[in-house]
Design an enzyme around this catalytic site. Sequence first.
Site, PDB file in Angstrom:
ATOM      1  N   CYS A   1       0.856  -1.179   0.000  1.00 31.45           N
ATOM      2  CA  CYS A   1       0.000   0.000   0.000  1.00 31.45           C
ATOM      3  C   CYS A   1       0.890   1.225   0.000  1.00 31.45           C
ATOM      4  CB  CYS A   1      -0.927   0.013   1.220  1.00 31.45           C
ATOM      5  SG  CYS A   1      -1.936   1.502   1.264  1.00 31.45           S
TER       6      CYS A   1
ATOM      7  N   ASN B   1       1.150  -9.100  -1.022  1.00 31.45           N
ATOM      8  CA  ASN B   1       0.051  -9.936  -0.528  1.00 31.45           C
ATOM      9  C   ASN B   1       0.484 -11.399  -0.492  1.00 31.45           C
ATOM     10  OD1 ASN B   1      -1.301  -7.547  -2.051  1.00 31.45           O
ATOM     11  ND2 ASN B   1      -2.948  -8.423  -0.831  1.00 31.45           N
TER      12      ASN B   1
HETATM   13  P1  HMG Z   1      -9.191  14.357  -1.106  1.00 26.57           P
HETATM   14  O1  HMG Z   1      -8.031  15.143  -1.591  1.00 26.57           O
HETATM   15  O2  HMG Z   1      -9.664  14.552   0.296  1.00 26.57           O
HETATM   16  O3  HMG Z   1     -10.410  14.534  -2.133  1.00 26.57           O
HETATM   17  O4  HMG Z   1      -8.829  12.821  -1.336  1.00 26.57           O
HETATM   18  P2  HMG Z   1     -11.608  15.554  -2.106  1.00 26.57           P
HETATM   19  O5  HMG Z   1     -12.860  14.802  -1.836  1.00 26.57           O
HETATM   20  O6  HMG Z   1     -11.278  16.724  -1.208  1.00 26.57           O
HETATM   21  O7  HMG Z   1     -11.598  16.081  -3.613  1.00 26.57           O
HETATM   22  C1  HMG Z   1     -10.504  16.863  -4.106  1.00 26.57           C
HETATM   23  C2  HMG Z   1     -10.460  16.782  -5.619  1.00 26.57           C
HETATM   24  O8  HMG Z   1     -10.173  15.462  -6.007  1.00 26.57           O
HETATM   25  C3  HMG Z   1     -11.770  17.166  -6.322  1.00 26.57           C
HETATM   26  O9  HMG Z   1     -11.414  17.802  -7.565  1.00 26.57           O
HETATM   27  C4  HMG Z   1     -12.389  15.840  -6.630  1.00 26.57           C
HETATM   28  O10 HMG Z   1     -13.246  15.848  -7.765  1.00 26.57           O
HETATM   29  C5  HMG Z   1     -11.168  14.991  -6.923  1.00 26.57           C
HETATM   30  P3  HMG Z   1     -11.564  19.383  -7.717  1.00 26.57           P
HETATM   31  O11 HMG Z   1     -13.002  19.664  -7.444  1.00 26.57           O
HETATM   32  O12 HMG Z   1     -10.648  19.967  -6.685  1.00 26.57           O
HETATM   33  O13 HMG Z   1     -11.098  19.591  -9.122  1.00 26.57           O
HETATM   34  N1  HMG Z   1     -11.446  13.589  -6.616  1.00 26.57           N
HETATM   35  C6  HMG Z   1     -11.300  12.558  -7.480  1.00 26.57           C
HETATM   36  N2  HMG Z   1     -10.859  12.484  -8.744  1.00 26.57           N
HETATM   37  C7  HMG Z   1     -10.864  11.259  -9.313  1.00 26.57           C
HETATM   38  N3  HMG Z   1     -11.288  10.141  -8.710  1.00 26.57           N
HETATM   39  C8  HMG Z   1     -11.712  10.182  -7.437  1.00 26.57           C
HETATM   40  C9  HMG Z   1     -11.714  11.417  -6.771  1.00 26.57           C
HETATM   41  N4  HMG Z   1     -12.097  11.783  -5.535  1.00 26.57           N
HETATM   42  C10 HMG Z   1     -11.922  13.105  -5.439  1.00 26.57           C
HETATM   43  N5  HMG Z   1     -12.161   9.050  -6.832  1.00 26.57           N
HETATM   44  C11 HMG Z   1      -9.479  10.548  -1.687  1.00 26.57           C
HETATM   45  C12 HMG Z   1      -9.701  11.808  -0.881  1.00 26.57           C
HETATM   46  C13 HMG Z   1     -10.268   9.429  -1.027  1.00 26.57           C
HETATM   47  C14 HMG Z   1      -9.991  10.780  -3.108  1.00 26.57           C
HETATM   48  C15 HMG Z   1      -7.970  10.235  -1.708  1.00 26.57           C
HETATM   49  O14 HMG Z   1      -7.518  10.166  -0.398  1.00 26.57           O
HETATM   50  C16 HMG Z   1      -7.623   8.949  -2.411  1.00 26.57           C
HETATM   51  O15 HMG Z   1      -7.768   8.834  -3.637  1.00 26.57           O
HETATM   52  N6  HMG Z   1      -7.150   7.907  -1.667  1.00 26.57           N
HETATM   53  C17 HMG Z   1      -6.855   6.618  -2.233  1.00 26.57           C
HETATM   54  C18 HMG Z   1      -5.699   5.958  -1.517  1.00 26.57           C
HETATM   55  C19 HMG Z   1      -5.497   4.572  -2.068  1.00 26.57           C
HETATM   56  O16 HMG Z   1      -5.918   4.245  -3.176  1.00 26.57           O
HETATM   57  N7  HMG Z   1      -4.816   3.693  -1.289  1.00 26.57           N
HETATM   58  C20 HMG Z   1      -4.561   2.331  -1.684  1.00 26.57           C
HETATM   59  C21 HMG Z   1      -5.786   1.466  -1.671  1.00 26.57           C
HETATM   60  S1  HMG Z   1      -6.235   0.907  -0.041  1.00 26.57           S
HETATM   61  C22 HMG Z   1      -5.266  -0.526   0.218  1.00 26.57           C
HETATM   62  O17 HMG Z   1      -4.372  -0.796  -0.551  1.00 26.57           O
HETATM   63  C23 HMG Z   1      -5.610  -1.442   1.369  1.00 26.57           C
HETATM   64  C24 HMG Z   1      -6.325  -2.721   0.908  1.00 26.57           C
HETATM   65  O18 HMG Z   1      -5.526  -3.479   0.011  1.00 26.57           O
HETATM   66  C25 HMG Z   1      -6.667  -3.599   2.133  1.00 26.57           C
HETATM   67  C26 HMG Z   1      -5.483  -3.823   3.073  1.00 26.57           C
HETATM   68  O19 HMG Z   1      -4.419  -4.319   2.623  1.00 26.57           O
HETATM   69  O20 HMG Z   1      -5.655  -3.502   4.257  1.00 26.57           O
HETATM   70  C27 HMG Z   1      -7.661  -2.419   0.191  1.00 26.57           C
HETATM   71 MG    MG Z   2      -3.920  -4.805   0.576  1.00 26.42          MG
END
Ligand code: HMG
Ligand code: MG
Length: 310
Positions: free
Chosen positions: A250, A259
Site C-alpha cells: 500500500c 500480498n
Molecule cells: P481528497 O483530496 O480529500 O479529495 O482525497 P476531495 O474529496 O477533497 O476532492 C478533491 C479533488 O479530487 C476534487 O477535484 C475531486 O473531484 C477529486 P476538484 O473539485 O478539486 O477539481 N477527486 C477525485 N478524482 C478522481 N477520482 C476520485 C476522486 N475523488 C476526489 N475518486 C481521496 C480523498 C479518497 C480521493 C484520496 O484520499 C484517495 O484517492 N485515496 C486513495 C488511496 C489509495 O488508493 N490507497 C490504496 C488502496 S487501499 C489498500 O491498498 C488497502 C487494501 O488493500 C486492504 C489492506 O491491505 O488492508 C484495500
Molecule cells: Mg492490501
Amino acid sequence: MADLPMTVRADGLPERVTIYEVGPRDGLQNEQAIVPVAVKAGFVRRLVAAGLPIVEATSFVHPRWVPQLADAAELMTELGYEGRDLPVLVPNERGLDRALELGLRHVAIFGSATETFANKNLNRTFDEQFAMFEPTVSRARGAGLDVRAYVSMCFGDPWEGAVAIEQVVAAGTRLLDLGAGQLSLGDTIGVATAAHVTALVAAFADAGVGTDRLAMHFHDTYGQALANTYSALQAGITTFDASAGGLGGCPYAKSATGNLATEDLVWMLTGLGIEHGVDLDAMVATSTWMAAQLGRPSPSAVVRALGGAG
Ligand code: HMG
Ligand code: MG
C-alpha cells in the site's frame, strides 16, 4: 510436478474456497514504474483465463494519490465487455461516478480500523470516512451494483501499534451496516499471527457477522500469510484475497509488502484437497511473464520453486 503436492484432507476444513485475486490492483498500485495499459490488460486476461473467479482490476481513486492506477478508465475500456464484472476500488462518489460511466457492476470501498490510517489513506478522520462511504454505497446499491468493503489495519497499525479487536469489529460492522455485502479483513502490514485470526473471526461471530460475509486479506510481510490462512480455514472462512506472484503493498503504509501469493495459496489448498478452480501452471506462467515486465523476480516461493522466478 503434475502430481504434487499430494492431497491429504484435514478434518473440519471447507470443501471449496473462492480466491479473490487482487494482483492488478493491490499489486500494481505499489510498483515504482508505471505499467503500460496493454500489459495490465494482458495480466487481467491471463488471470481470468487461469480460472480465477474474481479479479479486482484497478482503482478509481484520485490519480494524484495513486498515479500507478491513473489509467483506470483506459484499462476498463480496453477490457471492454469482459471487464464489466471485474470489481474496482472506489473511495467516494466521484470514484463511483467514474465506474458507473463505464457500466461496471462491482465496486469495493476501503475503510480503516484506525484513525491514523483513515487520515493517511483517505484524507478523512475515522468518523468522516463513513460519511464519505454512506452515499457511495447507497447510490451503488441503488444502481444495482454489488459492494464489497475492506477494513484495513485489522491486526496492527504502523503508527498506532496494536489495534483492539473491538475497534476492528466496530469499524467492520459499520461498513456492513452501510450495505456492503462482504467484508474483507485486511492485514495491511502483515503482522497477524494465527490465533489472532481465530480471535477476530470469533469476535465478528459474536457481533452477528458470520464467516459467509467475511473474507481475509493477508499481506505476507512477516511470512505468516499461509499460517494465518490455515487458521482462517479452520474458523470457516471460504474467501481469500491473494495476489499473483505475491505482488502488492500500500503506497500509504510503507511497511506494507506483498500480498499472500496466489500460487502459494493454490499449492496449499491443492494439498488440502480444497477445491479452488485455479490452474497453477497458468498462474506460474503469468507471474513469470509479469516478473519479466516488472524487471524483478516474483517473491512467491511457489513461483520460484516451479522454476518461474522471471
Ligand atoms: P481528497 O483530496 O480529500 O479529495 O482525497 P476531495 O474529496 O477533497 O476532492 C478533491 C479533488 O479530487 C476534487 O477535484 C475531486 O473531484 C477529486 P476538484 O473539485 O478539486 O477539481 N477527486 C477525485 N478524482 C478522481 N477520482 C476520485 C476522486 N475523488 C476526489 N475518486 C481521496 C480523498 C479518497 C480521493 C484520496 O484520499 C484517495 O484517492 N485515496 C486513495 C488511496 C489509495 O488508493 N490507497 C490504496 C488502496 S487501499 C489498500 O491498498 C488497502 C487494501 O488493500 C486492504 C489492506 O491491505 O488492508 C484495500
Ligand atoms: Mg492490501
